[in-house]
Structure formats: C-alpha cells, structure tokens
Design an enzyme around this catalytic site. Structure first.
Site, PDB file in Angstrom:
ATOM      1  N   CYS A 177      31.935 -24.769 -66.416  1.00 43.08           N
ATOM      2  CA  CYS A 177      30.672 -25.191 -65.806  1.00 43.08           C
ATOM      3  C   CYS A 177      29.481 -25.083 -66.750  1.00 43.08           C
ATOM      4  O   CYS A 177      28.372 -25.503 -66.401  1.00 43.08           O
ATOM      5  CB  CYS A 177      30.409 -24.371 -64.547  1.00 43.08           C
ATOM      6  SG  CYS A 177      31.779 -24.448 -63.384  1.00 43.08           S
ATOM      7  N   HIS A 312      21.695 -21.523 -62.301  1.00 41.83           N
ATOM      8  CA  HIS A 312      23.064 -21.978 -62.055  1.00 41.83           C
ATOM      9  C   HIS A 312      23.276 -22.086 -60.539  1.00 41.83           C
ATOM     10  O   HIS A 312      23.617 -23.134 -60.035  1.00 41.83           O
ATOM     11  CB  HIS A 312      24.046 -21.010 -62.699  1.00 41.83           C
ATOM     12  CG  HIS A 312      25.430 -21.558 -62.828  1.00 41.83           C
ATOM     13  ND1 HIS A 312      25.707 -22.777 -63.401  1.00 41.83           N
ATOM     14  CD2 HIS A 312      26.642 -21.042 -62.440  1.00 41.83           C
ATOM     15  CE1 HIS A 312      27.012 -23.004 -63.373  1.00 41.83           C
ATOM     16  NE2 HIS A 312      27.606 -21.965 -62.796  1.00 41.83           N
ATOM     17  N   HIS A 352      28.115 -28.579 -56.660  1.00 40.99           N
ATOM     18  CA  HIS A 352      28.383 -28.035 -57.996  1.00 40.99           C
ATOM     19  C   HIS A 352      29.172 -29.059 -58.808  1.00 40.99           C
ATOM     20  O   HIS A 352      30.377 -29.212 -58.634  1.00 40.99           O
ATOM     21  CB  HIS A 352      29.160 -26.731 -57.868  1.00 40.99           C
ATOM     22  CG  HIS A 352      29.329 -25.993 -59.150  1.00 40.99           C
ATOM     23  ND1 HIS A 352      29.045 -26.534 -60.388  1.00 40.99           N
ATOM     24  CD2 HIS A 352      29.778 -24.723 -59.409  1.00 40.99           C
ATOM     25  CE1 HIS A 352      29.305 -25.660 -61.327  1.00 40.99           C
ATOM     26  NE2 HIS A 352      29.750 -24.555 -60.762  1.00 40.99           N
TER      27      HIS A 352
END
Length: 438
Positions: A177, A312, A352
């Site tokens: 990620c 994040h 996400h």
C-alpha cells in the site's frame, strides 16, 4: 527553506477513481462535496459474489459487505488507439491498460503531446501489486504467448515507456500500500541523480480477483458495514477499492521554461521500514515518527508549517491509532496559535486503493492546494478515542474550509504504509494558482 530554483515540481496529473471519475475536476468536486464513491461488487468479473457475502457463516470469518470502491471503466480500453491488438489487450492485466491511459492524460494535462515523445529521456515509475488477473500462464489458452508480458508486474511501467517511446529508467515497484508514494520517491531520486530529464510517477490498482476481501475477512480486518471510516471510533476495518493516478515530475526551471503549470513542489520524500519486532503487518510508531522527522528535515520546514496531512487512514482498529500516535507526536506537538494541521484520508471517499492509495491522496492534496480549500474527511462525527485529542493540535478535517496560504504557499504532507512494513512520506509546497482549470 532551500531555494525553489530547480526544485522538483509536479506539472501535470491525471486520475481514475470509483464512481466513474476520470477527470481531475470530477475528482475534486466529489471530494469537496463529501461524496462517498462506494458501490456494490461488480457482477461482470465472474467473481464468486454469493460465496463472498456468505463467508460469515463459516466459523472464523467475518462479514463481507457488498461494497467497495470499484472502477466502472476497468474493463474498457481502446487498444487500437494505443497500437495494441485486441487479443493482446485482453491478455494484458487491466492495471496496464488503466495506467497507460491515465499516464497519457497526465501528459496532456501538463501540456505535453504524448504522440511526440519517441526517444525522450524520460523515466516511468509506477506502483502496483499482483492482483490475479486472467487464466494461469501454465495452460493452453487462446491467449498463450501474450501472458508473459500481459501478467508481468514490470510491464505496468514498461508498457507506458514502450508505448510512448520513453528511454529513461522504467520500473514498477511493489511495496504494497506504499507502492505509489515509493514510486514517486524513486522518480524524484532519479531526477536528482540526472538519470532522466523528467519522469512519470504514480500507481494503479485494479482487482483481477476478490482475493483481498477473502484475506481480510479471515483476519477480521475488513469493514463489515461497507464504509472506510478513517480515524473513526466505529471503524471495523478497511474497505478495498481501486484507482489510478499519475503525475509528471520535472525540475522547476524546465517547467517554467516550457510554460508548464506548477501544481506543487516536492520538497522531500523518504521511505523506510518498520524493522523487526511486531508482526510484519503491524505498523510501527517509532518508524513512522523517524520517517516524518527525516522528511521534514530534508524539506527544510517546521511541523507547524503543515496545513493539511493526508494520512493513510485505513480504518483498521490497529493501524489507525498507531498512525495517529505518530502524527500526534510530530505534527500535533506544535503551538496551536502558530499551527494546527488538519488531517484526513481520501480512503473515506473511495476506499483503500492499495498500491494506488498514496497517489490518490497526493492528487487530492494538490487539488486542495490549487483550490485553496481543505476538504472534509468522511465519518468524522465520532473520532477514535484511542488518542487524546485534547493533548494534540492536529484535528480531523470535518468540513470544507478555506486553506490560507503562508507567503503565497500552502504546505502539506502525505503518508502511506505497506502491509509488508514499508512506510513512505512526502512533503509538498503548493503555490497559489490563478488558473484553476484542472
């Protein structure tokens, strides 16, 4: 702060996001209007949707909501426009297809003709992860012969360089990620080292299979209610999404000489790893603090210069509190009179997007700077109680508000953290823009 002369700048960008968004203006409008761009599982990808939705009936598995941030145009592609045969195009990982067209639009946004770049000393750095597209290569199919390039992770960047004729460094990086911000960092490093004249950088995520939903349902880290509630008290886990973003990087002197718009200066970027200790997927507060402090030092600015932190913010009960602790120690430990950074995450809008998460957050940041507004992060009515908000100056961005510049500049920071322990952080300086036609 260091001289702005020949700072690395972002002079073009493009995006694809859930909700049918494929322009910068549509992306900004959705974010500014606090829209949640989540939809149900795609029914045209041959996914075992019924099995997914019934996983909670099996002992040890959590509920999977019929929700995610999916690209509506993931299956659409004009191969002939890019000089690719239809059979080869079908064999290509859709991440290659999406990345190629988003890179093309980023160049056009910068005022660069993509059709006139053959032989250009330009780099291409893309973040991507394997997402299980297509049949196995070890089988006899009508697509055999194309699978080597069609499924290669390196071909995400390689396809762009090949199609445009770029001869600078070309690589795809997978730090989970953190991939797209890692790609940005590598591109900037290549420019500073003189490895190329300019570069494309970004990331892409298109899920060829629902594997990530299975994995996180088993780990009880998936949002059971179909919302990515970044930094919220009622967050139950993350919600997977898709997306792509590409930016054009070059030295500011080059951008100015060519008449390119400067969205922002990349003052500094840094990448590190959590090291050993906790399980590999668990974030490290100390590693994140060290990373942020190193990036600030390299940027030559103070924590209280930062007006917006694009975090994040996965919405996981483990990850968010640890990230908040690190942010509070650095960006939250300032005098509230001189600084009070707002915090948000685009994941609350789009889910996400994994390898593309960081670049979507960075483009959100640049659009916020260009428009002089800090957009709300969704689901902020009940912030997590895992940190003491009274003891920190950082605040969740709860409503659209003006972003006042300091000496005609807005400063922002973007974070990404990967499941394999890689952390990435970037600091941007965004000049006040008069031309907002993005």
């Amino acid at each position: 702060m260091s001289s702005v002369v020949d700072q690395i700048v972002i002079s073009g960008m493009a995006v694809e996001a859930p909700g049918g968004i494929d322009t910068l203006s549509a992306f900004w409008t959705a974010i500014a209007e606090s829209r949640e761009l989540i939809g149900s599982f795609p029914r045209n990808r041959e996914w075992p949707v019924e099995q997914l939705l019934s996983l909670h009936r099996t002992q040890g598995w959590s509920r999977v909501a019929d929700a995610g941030g999916f690209l509506s145009g993931a299956t659409e592609f004009d191969p002939m426009f890019f000089g690719i045969t239809p059979r080869e195009a079908i064999s290509m990982d859709p991440q290659q297809r999406v990345a190629l067209r988003v890179a093309w639009r980023a160049l056009e946004n910068a005022g660069i003709n993509p059709g006139e770049l053959d032989g250009a000393d330009a780099g291409c750095f893309m973040g991507a992860s394997i997402n299980e597209y297509g049949p196995p290569a070890a089988a006899v199919t009508e697509y055999s012969g194309y699978r080597a390039t069609g499924s290669a992770l390196g071909a995400v960047a390689g396809r762009i360089s090949h199609n445009l004729g770029l001869v600078g460094p070309s690589l795809t990086t997978d730090t989970a990620c953190a991939s797209s911000l890692t790609a940005l960092h590598l591109a900037a490093s290549a420019l500073r080292a003189g490895e190329c004249d300019w570069a494309l950088a970004g990331g892409v995520c298109v899920m060829g299979s629902p594997a990530a939903f299975f994995e996180f349902a088993k780990n009880h880290a998936l949002a059971t209610d179909g919302h990515c509630r970044s930094y919220a008290a009622d967050a139950t886990g993350t919600l997977w999404g898709e997306g792509a973003g590409v930016v054009v990087l070059e030295n500011e002197s080059r951008a100015r000489a060519l008449g390119h718009r400067v969205y922002g200066r990349l003052l500094a970027s840094r990448v590190n790893h959590n090291g050993k200790g906790a399980p590999i997927a668990v974030p490290s507060v100390s590693a994140q603090c060290q990373l942020i402090e190193k990036t600030l030092s390299a940027a030559g600015i103070r924590p209280d210069d930062i007006g917006l932190v694009e975090g994040h913010g996965t919405g996981t009960p483990v990850g968010d509190p640890l990230e908040l602790t690190a942010l509070a120690k650095v960006y939250g430990a300032v005098d509230r009179v001189t600084g009070s950074a707002r915090l948000g995450s685009v994941k609350s809008n789009v889910g996400h997007a994994q390898a593309a998460a960081g670049i979507l957050g960075l483009i959100k940041m640049l659009l916020a700077g260009a428009n002089g507004q800090i957009p709300a992060s969704l689901h902020t009515d009940r912030p997590t109680a895992e940190i003491d908000w009274d003891a920190t100056s950082i605040r969740l961005a709860a409503a659209l508000e003006p972003w006042e510049p300091v000496n005609d500049t807005r400063f922002g920071a973007v974070s990404s953290f990967g499941v394999a322990g890689t952390n990435a952080h970037a600091i941007l300086a965004m000049p006040v823009l008069e031309d907002l036609d993005v």
